[in-house]
Design a protein around this motif. Structure first.
Motif, PDB file in Angstrom:
ATOM      1  N   LYS A  35       0.826  -1.216   0.000  1.00 40.26           N
ATOM      2  CA  LYS A  35       0.000   0.000   0.000  1.00 40.26           C
ATOM      3  C   LYS A  35       0.857   1.262   0.000  1.00 40.26           C
ATOM      4  O   LYS A  35       0.573   2.235  -0.703  1.00 40.26           O
ATOM      5  CB  LYS A  35      -0.918  -0.017   1.223  1.00 40.26           C
ATOM      6  CG  LYS A  35      -1.896   1.142   1.295  1.00 40.26           C
ATOM      7  CD  LYS A  35      -2.770   1.018   2.531  1.00 40.26           C
ATOM      8  CE  LYS A  35      -3.737   2.199   2.628  1.00 40.26           C
ATOM      9  NZ  LYS A  35      -4.572   2.110   3.851  1.00 40.26           N
ATOM     10  N   ALA A  38       2.340   2.021  -3.388  1.00 36.62           N
ATOM     11  CA  ALA A  38       1.301   2.527  -4.294  1.00 36.62           C
ATOM     12  C   ALA A  38       1.001   3.991  -4.004  1.00 36.62           C
ATOM     13  O   ALA A  38       0.842   4.802  -4.929  1.00 36.62           O
ATOM     14  CB  ALA A  38       0.029   1.683  -4.149  1.00 36.62           C
ATOM     15  N   GLU A  39       0.929   4.355  -2.710  1.00 35.78           N
ATOM     16  CA  GLU A  39       0.614   5.739  -2.347  1.00 35.78           C
ATOM     17  C   GLU A  39       1.771   6.680  -2.647  1.00 35.78           C
ATOM     18  O   GLU A  39       1.564   7.773  -3.186  1.00 35.78           O
ATOM     19  CB  GLU A  39       0.258   5.810  -0.857  1.00 35.78           C
ATOM     20  CG  GLU A  39      -1.087   5.154  -0.536  1.00 35.78           C
ATOM     21  CD  GLU A  39      -1.373   5.134   0.955  1.00 35.78           C
ATOM     22  OE1 GLU A  39      -0.436   5.443   1.752  1.00 35.78           O
ATOM     23  OE2 GLU A  39      -2.515   4.799   1.327  1.00 35.78           O
ATOM     24  N   GLU A  42       1.995   6.954  -6.446  1.00 37.67           N
ATOM     25  CA  GLU A  42       0.725   7.268  -7.115  1.00 37.67           C
ATOM     26  C   GLU A  42       0.431   6.292  -8.261  1.00 37.67           C
ATOM     27  O   GLU A  42       0.091   6.679  -9.381  1.00 37.67           O
ATOM     28  CB  GLU A  42       0.738   8.714  -7.615  1.00 37.67           C
ATOM     29  CG  GLU A  42       0.831   9.728  -6.481  1.00 37.67           C
ATOM     30  CD  GLU A  42       0.784  11.159  -6.959  1.00 37.67           C
ATOM     31  OE1 GLU A  42       0.463  11.392  -8.140  1.00 37.67           O
ATOM     32  OE2 GLU A  42       1.073  12.059  -6.150  1.00 37.67           O
ATOM     33  N   LYS A  44      -1.720   2.626  -8.965  1.00 38.72           N
ATOM     34  CA  LYS A  44      -2.643   1.618  -8.443  1.00 38.72           C
ATOM     35  C   LYS A  44      -1.978   0.247  -8.496  1.00 38.72           C
ATOM     36  O   LYS A  44      -1.306  -0.103  -9.458  1.00 38.72           O
ATOM     37  CB  LYS A  44      -3.929   1.601  -9.264  1.00 38.72           C
ATOM     38  CG  LYS A  44      -4.752   2.877  -9.115  1.00 38.72           C
ATOM     39  CD  LYS A  44      -6.013   2.792  -9.947  1.00 38.72           C
ATOM     40  CE  LYS A  44      -6.834   4.081  -9.804  1.00 38.72           C
ATOM     41  NZ  LYS A  44      -8.059   4.047 -10.640  1.00 38.72           N
ATOM     42  N   ARG A  45      -2.208  -0.535  -7.457  1.00 33.28           N
ATOM     43  CA  ARG A  45      -1.551  -1.844  -7.386  1.00 33.28           C
ATOM     44  C   ARG A  45      -1.926  -2.739  -8.558  1.00 33.28           C
ATOM     45  O   ARG A  45      -1.088  -3.447  -9.107  1.00 33.28           O
ATOM     46  CB  ARG A  45      -1.874  -2.521  -6.052  1.00 33.28           C
ATOM     47  CG  ARG A  45      -1.080  -1.937  -4.908  1.00 33.28           C
ATOM     48  CD  ARG A  45      -1.118  -2.845  -3.706  1.00 33.28           C
ATOM     49  NE  ARG A  45      -2.209  -2.491  -2.818  1.00 33.28           N
ATOM     50  CZ  ARG A  45      -2.323  -2.927  -1.577  1.00 33.28           C
ATOM     51  NH1 ARG A  45      -1.418  -3.739  -1.088  1.00 33.28           N
ATOM     52  NH2 ARG A  45      -3.332  -2.580  -0.818  1.00 33.28           N
ATOM     53  N   GLU A  46      -3.193  -2.687  -8.920  1.00 36.63           N
ATOM     54  CA  GLU A  46      -3.621  -3.552 -10.024  1.00 36.63           C
ATOM     55  C   GLU A  46      -2.983  -3.149 -11.351  1.00 36.63           C
ATOM     56  O   GLU A  46      -2.876  -3.954 -12.281  1.00 36.63           O
ATOM     57  CB  GLU A  46      -5.153  -3.534 -10.155  1.00 36.63           C
ATOM     58  CG  GLU A  46      -5.782  -2.164 -10.342  1.00 36.63           C
ATOM     59  CD  GLU A  46      -6.193  -1.522  -9.025  1.00 36.63           C
ATOM     60  OE1 GLU A  46      -7.131  -0.708  -9.041  1.00 36.63           O
ATOM     61  OE2 GLU A  46      -5.563  -1.832  -7.981  1.00 36.63           O
ATOM     62  N   GLU A  47      -2.524  -1.882 -11.437  1.00 30.62           N
ATOM     63  CA  GLU A  47      -1.831  -1.446 -12.656  1.00 30.62           C
ATOM     64  C   GLU A  47      -0.371  -1.899 -12.667  1.00 30.62           C
ATOM     65  O   GLU A  47       0.243  -1.995 -13.725  1.00 30.62           O
ATOM     66  CB  GLU A  47      -1.874   0.084 -12.776  1.00 30.62           C
ATOM     67  CG  GLU A  47      -3.273   0.655 -13.014  1.00 30.62           C
ATOM     68  CD  GLU A  47      -3.270   2.175 -13.018  1.00 30.62           C
ATOM     69  OE1 GLU A  47      -2.243   2.777 -12.631  1.00 30.62           O
ATOM     70  OE2 GLU A  47      -4.292   2.772 -13.413  1.00 30.62           O
TER      71      GLU A  47
END
Length: 467
Positions: A35, A38-39, A42, A44-47
């Motif tokens: 997480k 990802a933050e 910037e 998204k994890r799924e990307e």
């Protein structure tokens, strides 16, 4: 009860750490992205998961990616600074530690732990601004006061107590030398004021004055800020002068020297010994003429004993040593400091406060001031922002002063139960304090109001340790 660590449990735990964590497989594809990563970046994890790392970070290559290097070389790397663009074009700076993952002697992937330090962009901009100001100065342009100039003089240091008179005298002598100075004082005692004043009273007053806090910065970043970088020294690095070069001919103030990473203290010691610096990644050295003033918010000897400050660096910095007194040890200065801050905030807040009441001054003198002069300043500012009228009374003070007021009242009640000589002593001390307050610390004026010779008053002040 036996705890079972499943993959899902581990991932939940990793989502609660502040550092970014990425894992790639042996082919360079991202298989885990926590997480924080990802933050920070910037994305998204799924990307990210399932993509090759160079697709997510196209500005990197197999040589500059610390994760791919871990797979190729099979050895870990620690605290590597890296600046890169993600696939959205966002510029990111991180400090990375990368480790190969092995199974049965074969490398099957790599894991990276990173700290995002992009928010220190402000510091980089400050370096650039200082460079521009120095260039302007060489061209004969006027530099502003917020950059490479000290803003305070000894006139700005308020205090007439014997403790302050002594330390100001030593600081004035220190200003006439080129030796390093080490200033020790609790938070809020005015270390920065003294540093500025020493610079402005020195022969370097027309040269750069640059300050850098050594706390809360990763070693790699602080090193590049202090010593500069050369292009290619790490991913995203440019040719840039450090603060030592920018301060050449002037003064470099290193605040919280006790928080400087130990590995950097070795480099600082070398500069102090031979006046030469080497930019990060450079093979050549550069000569600089910089006067170092360092400050510590803890006893330097304690920092040495606790291995936060190298002993050899301590002795090299401690050529001239200044210890600033806490406000509780110079309470004779409270009346003039209070008046100074009332005048200051009358101008700043467009107020017309005339004074503080005698009761307030008594409360101030019975308080220990853990935040020192800075706390007194903030109390006056906060009070004047919210008060009505033109005299600061007990009712105007923050609520935590109520305990001090009650303690003073109890002291008045208790005095009825003490021997006469003790009561007379307490009364004499209070009368002398009041006379000194009303005379703005002037002993002659205080002696006149008390109708006693000046020498007698001086004796009593010394006897009761009132200044």
């Amino acid at each position: 009860m036996e705890m079972i660590f499943t993959q899902k449990n581990v991932e939940k735990i990793l989502d609660h750490v502040e550092e970014g964590i990425q894992i790639i497989d042996g082919r360079g594809r991202i298989v885990y992205f926590n997480k924080a990563a990802a933050e920070h970046e910037e994305i998204k994890r799924e990307e990210a998961v399932g993509k090759h790392i160079l697709d997510i970070y196209p500005s990197l290559d197999p040589e500059t990616s610390t994760l791919l290097r871990a797979i190729e070389k099979g050895v870990p790397t620690f605290d590597i600074q890296q600046t890169f663009l993600n696939y959205k074009g966002k510029k990111i700076t991180t400090i990375n530690s990368s480790f190969p993952i092995k199974a049965k002697g074969k490398i099957i992937g790599a894991i990276e732990i990173s700290r995002n330090i992009t928010d220190v962009k402000e510091l980089s901009e400050k370096v650039v601004a200082l460079q521009e100001q120095l260039i302007d100065k060489k061209k004969g342009k006027k530099s502003n006061k917020n950059g490479d100039s000290a803003q305070f003089t000894f006139f700005d240091i308020i205090g007439r107590s014997k403790e302050m008179v002594k330390v100001k005298g030593l600081a004035m002598k220190a200003a006439q030398t080129a030796s390093p100075v080490l200033i020790y004082g609790e938070t809020g005692t005015g270390k920065e004021l003294f540093v500025h004043a020493i610079h402005t009273a020195s022969c370097r007053r027309d040269k750069p004055f640059i300050a850098q806090n050594c706390g809360a910065l990763p070693a790699a970043l602080l090193e590049s800020i202090l010593f500069g970088t050369v292009k290619g020294s790490f991913t995203g690095a440019d040719n840039r002068a450090g603060l030592f070069e920018l301060a050449n001919g002037g003064t470099l103030f290193l605040d919280e020297i006790n928080s400087m990473p130990i590995e950097l203290q070795v480099k600082l010691l070398r500069v102090l010994q031979d006046g030469r610096i080497r930019r990060v990644g450079d093979s050549k050295t550069r000569q600089v003429d910089v006067r170092i003033i360092a400050a510590s918010n803890e006893d330097p000897l304690s920092a040495v004993e606790n291995k936060r400050l190298r002993r050899d660096l301590y002795y090299r910095l401690n050529v001239i040593s200044l210890k600033l007194p806490e406000l509780k040890d110079r309470k004779g200065d409270i009346p003039i400091l209070t008046k100074h801050f009332v005048d200051k905030f009358n101008n700043k807040l467009n107020k017309e406060v005339l004074k503080v009441s005698d009761e307030v001054l008594e409360v101030f003198e019975n308080y220990d001031w853990p935040g020192n002069v800075r706390e007194l300043e903030h109390v006056i500012e906060g009070t004047m922002n919210l008060m009505d009228g033109n005299i600061i009374t007990i009712d105007c003070l923050p609520m935590y002063f109520e305990k001090i007021t009650k303690r003073s009242l109890k002291k008045e009640i208790d005095i009825k139960n003490v021997p006469l000589n003790e009561a007379l002593k307490s009364l004499e001390i209070e009368m002398i304090k009041n006379a000194l307050r009303e005379g703005d610390g002037n002993i002659s004026h205080a002696a006149d109001s008390l109708k006693i010779p000046r020498q007698t008053l001086q004796y009593k002040i010394k006897k009761y340790k009132l200044q």
